[in-house]
Design a protein around this motif. Structure first.
Motif, mmCIF file in Angstrom:
data_model
loop_
_atom_site.group_PDB
_atom_site.id
_atom_site.type_symbol
_atom_site.label_atom_id
_atom_site.label_comp_id
_atom_site.label_asym_id
_atom_site.label_seq_id
_atom_site.Cartn_x
_atom_site.Cartn_y
_atom_site.Cartn_z
ATOM 1 N N GLU A 171 43.044 -15.950 46.785
ATOM 2 C CA GLU A 171 43.307 -16.825 45.653
ATOM 3 C C GLU A 171 44.017 -18.079 46.134
ATOM 4 O OE1 GLU A 171 44.383 -16.022 41.019
ATOM 5 O OE2 GLU A 171 45.696 -15.089 42.492
ATOM 6 N N ILE A 172 43.630 -19.208 45.573
ATOM 7 C CA ILE A 172 44.201 -20.500 45.954
ATOM 8 C C ILE A 172 44.928 -21.074 44.753
ATOM 9 C CG2 ILE A 172 43.637 -22.878 46.621
ATOM 10 C CD1 ILE A 172 41.262 -21.671 48.170
ATOM 11 N N TYR A 173 46.126 -21.582 44.994
ATOM 12 C CA TYR A 173 46.924 -22.152 43.913
ATOM 13 C C TYR A 173 46.732 -23.661 43.868
ATOM 14 C CZ TYR A 173 49.037 -17.555 43.896
ATOM 15 O OH TYR A 173 49.211 -16.203 43.816
ATOM 16 N N VAL A 229 36.983 -26.016 38.167
ATOM 17 C CA VAL A 229 36.655 -24.635 38.532
ATOM 18 C C VAL A 229 37.839 -23.699 38.294
ATOM 19 C CG1 VAL A 229 35.915 -23.125 40.426
ATOM 20 C CG2 VAL A 229 35.016 -25.445 40.248
ATOM 21 N N MET A 230 39.038 -24.210 38.441
ATOM 22 C CA MET A 230 40.230 -23.367 38.390
ATOM 23 C C MET A 230 40.462 -22.781 36.992
ATOM 24 S SD MET A 230 43.339 -26.146 38.343
ATOM 25 C CE MET A 230 43.672 -27.157 36.909
ATOM 26 N N LYS A 231 41.217 -21.693 36.964
ATOM 27 C CA LYS A 231 41.659 -21.095 35.712
ATOM 28 C C LYS A 231 43.071 -21.590 35.437
ATOM 29 C CE LYS A 231 43.094 -16.838 35.620
ATOM 30 N NZ LYS A 231 43.148 -15.349 35.631
ATOM 31 N N ARG A 232 43.247 -22.229 34.299
ATOM 32 C CA ARG A 232 44.540 -22.839 33.998
ATOM 33 C C ARG A 232 45.568 -21.816 33.498
ATOM 34 N NH1 ARG A 232 44.668 -28.261 34.303
ATOM 35 N NH2 ARG A 232 42.666 -29.346 34.467
ATOM 36 N N GLU A 233 45.095 -20.793 32.817
ATOM 37 C CA GLU A 233 46.027 -19.767 32.333
ATOM 38 C C GLU A 233 46.437 -18.884 33.500
ATOM 39 O OE1 GLU A 233 44.255 -17.600 29.187
ATOM 40 O OE2 GLU A 233 44.090 -19.326 27.842
ATOM 41 N N GLN A 234 47.730 -18.752 33.697
ATOM 42 C CA GLN A 234 48.229 -17.933 34.788
ATOM 43 C C GLN A 234 49.590 -17.357 34.423
ATOM 44 O OE1 GLN A 234 49.268 -20.226 38.356
ATOM 45 N NE2 GLN A 234 49.198 -22.098 37.149
ATOM 46 N N PRO A 277 52.606 -25.299 39.810
ATOM 47 C CA PRO A 277 51.272 -24.690 39.682
ATOM 48 C C PRO A 277 50.623 -25.014 38.344
ATOM 49 C CG PRO A 277 52.996 -23.036 39.465
ATOM 50 C CD PRO A 277 53.684 -24.288 39.886
ATOM 51 N N VAL A 278 49.373 -25.463 38.414
ATOM 52 C CA VAL A 278 48.639 -25.799 37.189
ATOM 53 C C VAL A 278 47.407 -24.919 37.020
ATOM 54 C CG1 VAL A 278 49.451 -28.174 37.125
ATOM 55 C CG2 VAL A 278 47.359 -27.602 38.399
ATOM 56 N N GLY A 279 47.091 -24.104 38.024
ATOM 57 C CA GLY A 279 45.940 -23.221 37.914
ATOM 58 C C GLY A 279 45.692 -22.463 39.204
ATOM 59 N N THR A 280 44.711 -21.586 39.167
ATOM 60 C CA THR A 280 44.336 -20.802 40.345
ATOM 61 C C THR A 280 42.822 -20.777 40.495
ATOM 62 O OG1 THR A 280 44.222 -18.728 39.095
ATOM 63 C CG2 THR A 280 46.345 -19.302 40.103
ATOM 64 N N CYS A 281 42.376 -20.608 41.735
ATOM 65 C CA CYS A 281 40.949 -20.491 42.048
ATOM 66 C C CYS A 281 40.726 -19.284 42.941
ATOM 67 C CB CYS A 281 40.444 -21.731 42.776
ATOM 68 S SG CYS A 281 39.995 -23.101 41.716
#
Length: 372
Positions: A93-95, A124-129, A103-107
């Protein structure tokens, strides 16, 4: 015993959280000696982790992670991952961070590999974390991982800046340690380490045995009040341990469920009444079943239906009280900011023993089986 230099060489090959786990168990002078042998960058990471309280997210988080700016596109990201030799060897996983390193999202890697090179990472990233504060208790961290089914989570400082990450493998041993700790606390055995000094084990265990002795005296006092009644019918002395034992087991069952529910945040202020009602109904069903069995058995063995009826009613009363005590005591201890796993068993045992003897002997006198 390994030399400080050897320990330093070993810990430098580990993730930061694993290195900290080794070094924090050393004596202070040994810690200093090992840290002095480490490379400056590794030493700074370990020293930073040791500044956080024990059993917090800061102690168990990893500093080695992949964080990229949100303006980067997929092609640039893949090239960056391939060319940068300083990145962790294993990650999934990339932050994604903003200019302030928040942090604003993960990929996930699978998303990156399947996206076109010209697509922005932010698309592409998911903003909810789920973000983990660095000072959060490790047990609460484990609960979040379980609640949200996390594989990894970003750790942030008081300013919201990304400073590390925690992965599910870091959590597994915490879950095991916390579960073992609760079991040992319920038994009053302290930390339960077989390598613990005898003096420490003695101090941890004897104080609860003394407390148990004090509560046992309460039950003994109840028996002494009915001493004359017991002398008139030996069967009462034979059956008394059955009433207390079954009640104690019923209380322990409910207490174990309650302590676990409190530890897992499943039992809260909002649902306490509902759960107490649920356990009360279960206690009624259990009590009714056991009361019928023991009542019939006693009536047949002693050829005394009245005695069978007395022990049946006493058993029902004690199991219902045990069910209530098994949830009420842990909840009250938790509300008073005391560890329910530590003291619940002593009080629940006292209640079930005392109320079992009192109910049985009182009913025997009240029914006319014996005189007071």
């Amino acid at each position: 015993m390994l030399e400080p230099g050897q320990i330093a060489d070993l810990t430098e090959q580990l993730d930061t959280d694993d290195a900290v786990a080794i070094i924090e168990d050393l004596e202070e002078h040994e810690q200093k000696a090992v840290l002095a042998e480490m490379e400056p960058e590794e030493r700074a990471a370990v020293e930073s982790a040791l500044t956080y309280e024990e059993e917090t997210a800061g102690r168990i988080m990893q500093r080695d992670m992949v964080a990229v700016p949100e303006h980067m596109n997929i092609g640039d990201l893949i090239d960056y991952l391939r060319k940068n030799d300083d990145l962790p060897t294993e990650f999934w996983e990339i932050y994604v961070v903003d200019p302030a390193h928040r942090p604003v999202g993960t990929c996930q890697l699978s998303w990156i590999l399947r996206a076109a090179r010209d697509i922005a990472v932010s698309d592409v990233m998911k903003r909810e974390q789920t973000l983990i504060p660095v000072d959060m208790d490790q047990e609460e961290v484990a609960l979040r991982f379980q609640k949200y089914n996390l594989i990894s989570a970003a750790v942030v400082n008081e300013d919201g800046r990304l400073i590390g990450m925690i992965t599910v493998d870091d959590i597994l041993h915490i879950v095991e340690d916390e579960a073992s700790e609760d079991v040992l606390l319920l038994s009053g055995a302290g930390e339960g380490d077989i390598n613990e000094p005898i003096r420490d084990s003695y101090k941890a265990r004897v104080r609860w045995l003394v407390a148990n002795l004090a509560t046992a005296l309460v039950a003994s006092f109840v028996i002494s009040i009915f001493g004359g009644a017991i002398e008139q019918m030996v069967a009462l002395a034979i059956l008394m341990p059955i009433v207390a034992s079954i009640g104690g087991n019923a209380g322990t069952q409910t207490m174990a469920v309650s302590v676990r529910a409190l530890a897992m945040n499943e039992l809260t202020r909002s649902n306490t009444r509902r759960i107490i009602g649920r356990e009360f109904r279960i206690a009624l069903l259990n009590g009714g079943t056991i009361a019928v069995l023991v009542g019939i058995g006693t009536a047949l063995v002693f050829s005394n239906p009245m005695l069978g009826g007395v022990i049946a009613v006493a058993m029902l009363i004690n199991i219902v009280i045990a069910g209530f005590a098994g949830i009420f005591v842990p909840v009250m201890l938790d509300r008073m900011d005391q560890d329910p796993a530590l003291a619940s068993s002593v009080f629940v045992t006292m209640i079930t023993d005392t109320m079992g003897f009192l109910a049985f002997l009182s009913l025997a006198v009240g029914s006319g089986l014996v005189s007071f």
